[in-house]
Enzyme design. Structure first.
Site, PDB file in Angstrom:
ATOM      1  N   ASN A 207       0.847  -1.201   0.000  1.00 10.25           N
ATOM      2  CA  ASN A 207       0.000   0.000   0.000  1.00 10.25           C
ATOM      3  C   ASN A 207       0.882   1.252   0.000  1.00 10.25           C
ATOM      4  OD1 ASN A 207       0.522   0.817   2.852  1.00 10.25           O
ATOM      5  ND2 ASN A 207      -0.354  -1.207   3.233  1.00 10.25           N
ATOM      6  N   ASP A 276      -4.524  -6.263   5.171  1.00 12.26           N
ATOM      7  CA  ASP A 276      -5.631  -7.026   5.757  1.00 12.26           C
ATOM      8  C   ASP A 276      -5.640  -8.459   5.219  1.00 12.26           C
ATOM      9  OD1 ASP A 276      -6.607  -4.921   7.294  1.00 12.26           O
ATOM     10  OD2 ASP A 276      -7.603  -4.045   5.552  1.00 12.26           O
ATOM     11  N   LYS A 286       7.983 -17.673 -10.491  1.00 18.16           N
ATOM     12  CA  LYS A 286       7.234 -16.538 -11.034  1.00 18.16           C
ATOM     13  C   LYS A 286       6.005 -17.053 -11.797  1.00 18.16           C
ATOM     14  CE  LYS A 286       7.750 -12.637 -14.103  1.00 18.16           C
ATOM     15  NZ  LYS A 286       8.459 -12.125 -15.249  1.00 18.16           N
ATOM     16  N   PRO A 302      -3.075 -11.678  10.320  1.00 17.22           N
ATOM     17  CA  PRO A 302      -3.374 -11.510  11.743  1.00 17.22           C
ATOM     18  C   PRO A 302      -3.520 -10.029  12.077  1.00 17.22           C
ATOM     19  CG  PRO A 302      -1.050 -12.029  11.423  1.00 17.22           C
ATOM     20  CD  PRO A 302      -1.715 -12.175  10.076  1.00 17.22           C
ATOM     21  N   ASP A 303      -4.458  -9.692  12.960  1.00 14.44           N
ATOM     22  CA  ASP A 303      -4.606  -8.296  13.392  1.00 14.44           C
ATOM     23  C   ASP A 303      -3.666  -8.072  14.582  1.00 14.44           C
ATOM     24  OD1 ASP A 303      -5.407  -5.844  14.586  1.00 14.44           O
ATOM     25  OD2 ASP A 303      -7.282  -5.964  13.463  1.00 14.44           O
ATOM     26  N   ILE A 304      -2.567  -7.404  14.309  1.00 20.20           N
ATOM     27  CA  ILE A 304      -1.507  -7.242  15.316  1.00 20.20           C
ATOM     28  C   ILE A 304      -2.028  -6.405  16.491  1.00 20.20           C
ATOM     29  CG2 ILE A 304       0.826  -6.354  15.712  1.00 20.20           C
ATOM     30  CD1 ILE A 304       1.183  -6.665  12.582  1.00 20.20           C
ATOM     31  N   PHE A 320      -4.435   3.295  14.909  1.00 19.22           N
ATOM     32  CA  PHE A 320      -4.718   4.320  13.896  1.00 19.22           C
ATOM     33  C   PHE A 320      -5.910   3.865  13.070  1.00 19.22           C
ATOM     34  CE2 PHE A 320      -1.542   7.728  13.296  1.00 19.22           C
ATOM     35  CZ  PHE A 320      -0.779   7.468  14.415  1.00 19.22           C
ATOM     36  N   LYS A 338     -11.725  -3.304  18.958  1.00 23.48           N
ATOM     37  CA  LYS A 338     -10.374  -3.839  19.205  1.00 23.48           C
ATOM     38  C   LYS A 338      -9.937  -3.625  20.651  1.00 23.48           C
ATOM     39  CE  LYS A 338      -8.795  -3.197  14.425  1.00 23.48           C
ATOM     40  NZ  LYS A 338      -7.632  -3.275  13.531  1.00 23.48           N
TER      41      LYS A 338
HETATM   42  O1  C5P Z   1      -8.954  -2.502  11.125  1.00 19.53           O
HETATM   43  P1  C5P Z   1      -7.993  -1.537  10.542  1.00 19.53           P
HETATM   44  O2  C5P Z   1      -6.990  -2.162   9.633  1.00 19.53           O
HETATM   45  O3  C5P Z   1      -8.617  -0.347   9.886  1.00 19.53           O
HETATM   46  O4  C5P Z   1      -7.215  -0.955  11.818  1.00 19.53           O
HETATM   47  C1  C5P Z   1      -6.145  -0.070  11.699  1.00 19.53           C
HETATM   48  C2  C5P Z   1      -5.269  -0.182  12.895  1.00 19.53           C
HETATM   49  O5  C5P Z   1      -5.007  -1.562  13.172  1.00 19.53           O
HETATM   50  C3  C5P Z   1      -3.918   0.442  12.694  1.00 19.53           C
HETATM   51  O6  C5P Z   1      -3.459   0.897  13.951  1.00 19.53           O
HETATM   52  C4  C5P Z   1      -3.069  -0.721  12.184  1.00 19.53           C
HETATM   53  O7  C5P Z   1      -1.699  -0.541  12.467  1.00 19.53           O
HETATM   54  C5  C5P Z   1      -3.635  -1.880  12.964  1.00 19.53           C
HETATM   55  N1  C5P Z   1      -3.615  -3.166  12.256  1.00 19.53           N
HETATM   56  C6  C5P Z   1      -2.812  -4.174  12.707  1.00 19.53           C
HETATM   57  N2  C5P Z   1      -2.816  -5.396  12.082  1.00 19.53           N
HETATM   58  C7  C5P Z   1      -3.603  -5.613  11.008  1.00 19.53           C
HETATM   59  C8  C5P Z   1      -4.430  -4.583  10.527  1.00 19.53           C
HETATM   60  C9  C5P Z   1      -4.409  -3.365  11.176  1.00 19.53           C
HETATM   61  O8  C5P Z   1      -2.085  -3.981  13.689  1.00 19.53           O
HETATM   62  N3  C5P Z   1      -3.577  -6.782  10.401  1.00 19.53           N
END
Ligand code: C5P
Length: 411
Positions: A207, A276, A286, A302-304, A320, A338
């Site tokens: 991105n 995401d 390739k 994974p959502d860190i 953020f 969250k």
């Molecule tokens: O749910 P969303 O992606 O909009 O949330 C954004 C926030 O979550 C940011 O602080 C981003 O760094 C964190 N995030 C994360 N891991 C992910 C997706 C988002 O830590 N896989």
């Protein structure tokens, strides 16, 4: 940290004693070098009293030179800060001339140089001054501000010297010196930049994140005395001094690095634009273009941030929310979903947010919010860190660092 503080002849020199105090509060030794015209605005007596050192002003002062020559002074400095910096001193440094002690030190030092310009807004926007600013920046000299607002001349515009505490904080982050500050003895983990999710050995999904906001936050936390671990996706900016950097590529790597660092962290700030979704399978070779269309099967990363907020004894957690629409609503939803302590909501799009040096944001927490107008990411980061620190200590039910005055506009 040893600071040579150059004071030049602008009305903002009346703030110099306060600046000296702010630098010394953070643990700096300050040696003042005044130009002849600075003495028109602030007295040597006041400056000597607050700095605790004799003032230097004359290149030809035999006694002072015998004690510490201008070359020794230039070597002694960990940073040369000029505040206020007039249009005249900017021009003098650009020209490489050395007619006085301060410009001689600027030529002779290998330390970073920072200028906090202060002048009438027409003088600041004059093409000559702007050309000088550009040359100075190209040479790696840090230009702090100037701020925008009412000026001593009675007009309004860009040219106000930044507030002394903002200058002091930025100087510490430039040098990477660990200052005494709001977060002394605290560990702060920051994620920054984009992630790269590999499709095959040569392609990936990513991105537009530049990492600038997260890097500025890491610097601002270090400037407040924190031990900072910055976990960074691939970016093209250099690592801020004074932070431990861990470079990663994918969301998975960032997750592992974050959980390795988080155990004893006090504050976690997730500024990274983490993917995401990632390709379900990484092709070994390739991928060839055979068909007219191709489907890429993606799975969730994974959502860190959520995973850190869910830990037992989680650190104070700041997320953020970069959105293109309904920014505040989405951000408040994320704060709850969250289970964050705080969220920074900002609009991203063609002319705002990603890959820029400025940003505007609204910070939300349970029971409150605060908006910050568009400003440089460095200034915004400083405000965010002050606000996060204040809420961190409030959440822990303790005061800020004993003996430290919190000098901020945050209430
Ligand atoms: O749910 P969303 O992606 O909009 O949330 C954004 C926030 O979550 C940011 O602080 C981003 O760094 C964190 N995030 C994360 N891991 C992910 C997706 C988002 O830590 N896989």
């Amino acid at each position: 940290m040893n600071v040579v503080l150059g004071i030049t002849g602008g009305i903002a020199a009346y703030k110099a004693p306060d600046l000296v105090r702010r630098l010394r509060e953070r643990g700096a030794e300050v040696q003042i070098v005044m130009t002849a015209s600075a003495g028109e605005f602030v007295t040597e007596t006041a400056l000597q009293a607050v700095s605790g050192r004799p003032i230097r002003s004359n290149l030809w002062d035999k006694e002072a030179e015998a004690a510490m020559s201008h070359i020794e002074l230039a070597r002694w400095a960990d940073v040369v800060l000029i505040a206020p910096a007039t249009a005249e001193v900017m021009a003098r440094i650009v020209s490489g001339g050395a007619p006085d002690l301060l410009s001689t030190i600027c030529l002779a030092t290998e330390a970073p140089i920072a200028l906090a310009p202060a002048m009438n807004h027409v003088m600041w926007s004059n093409p000559a001054t702007q050309a000088n600013r550009q040359v100075l920046e190209e040479r790696g000299i840090h230009i702090l501000g100037p701020g925008i607002g009412s000026q001593a001349c009675g007009e309004t515009g860009a040219g106000r010297m930044l507030e002394p505490d903002a200058i002091a904080a930025t100087v510490f982050s430039i040098t990477g010196a660990k200052g005494k500050g709001l977060l002394e003895g605290r560990k702060v983990v920051v994620t920054a930049g984009p992630t790269r999710e590999a499709i095959d050995p040569v392609r990936y999904i990513t991105n537009r994140s530049s990492g600038k906001m997260g890097y500025a936050i890491a610097s601002a936390a270090a400037a407040q005395g924190a031990d900072v671990v910055l976990i960074s996706g691939p970016v093209s900016i250099s690592a801020p001094p004074g932070v431990d950097i861990v470079n990663v590529e994918s969301a998975e790597d960032m997750y592992t690095a974050t959980h390795d660092a988080i155990t004893d962290a006090d504050i976690f700030i997730a500024a990274a634009a983490v993917a995401d979704y990632r390709p379900a399978n990484l092709a070994d070779q390739k991928i060839k273009k055979n068909d007219e269309a191709m489907n890429l099967h993606l799975v969730r990363c994974p959502d860190i941030l959520a995973s850190v907020a869910a830990l037992d004894g989680a650190p104070f957690t700041v997320g953020f929310a970069a959105e293109t629409e309904n920014v505040i609503d989405y951000a408040r939803g994320k704060l709850e979903k969250k289970k964050l302590d705080m969220i920074v909501a900002n609009r991203v799009g063609k002319d705002c947010g990603f890959d820029r040096d400025d940003n505007a944001a609204t910070v939300l927490w349970r029971g409150g919010e605060r908006s910050f107008p568009n400003s440089s990411k460095v200034d915004l980061a400083r405000h965010l860190i002050e606000l996060a620190a204040k809420h961190f200590y409030a959440a822990r039910g303790s005061e800020t660092q004993p003996g430290l005055t919190v000098r901020s506009n945050i209430d």
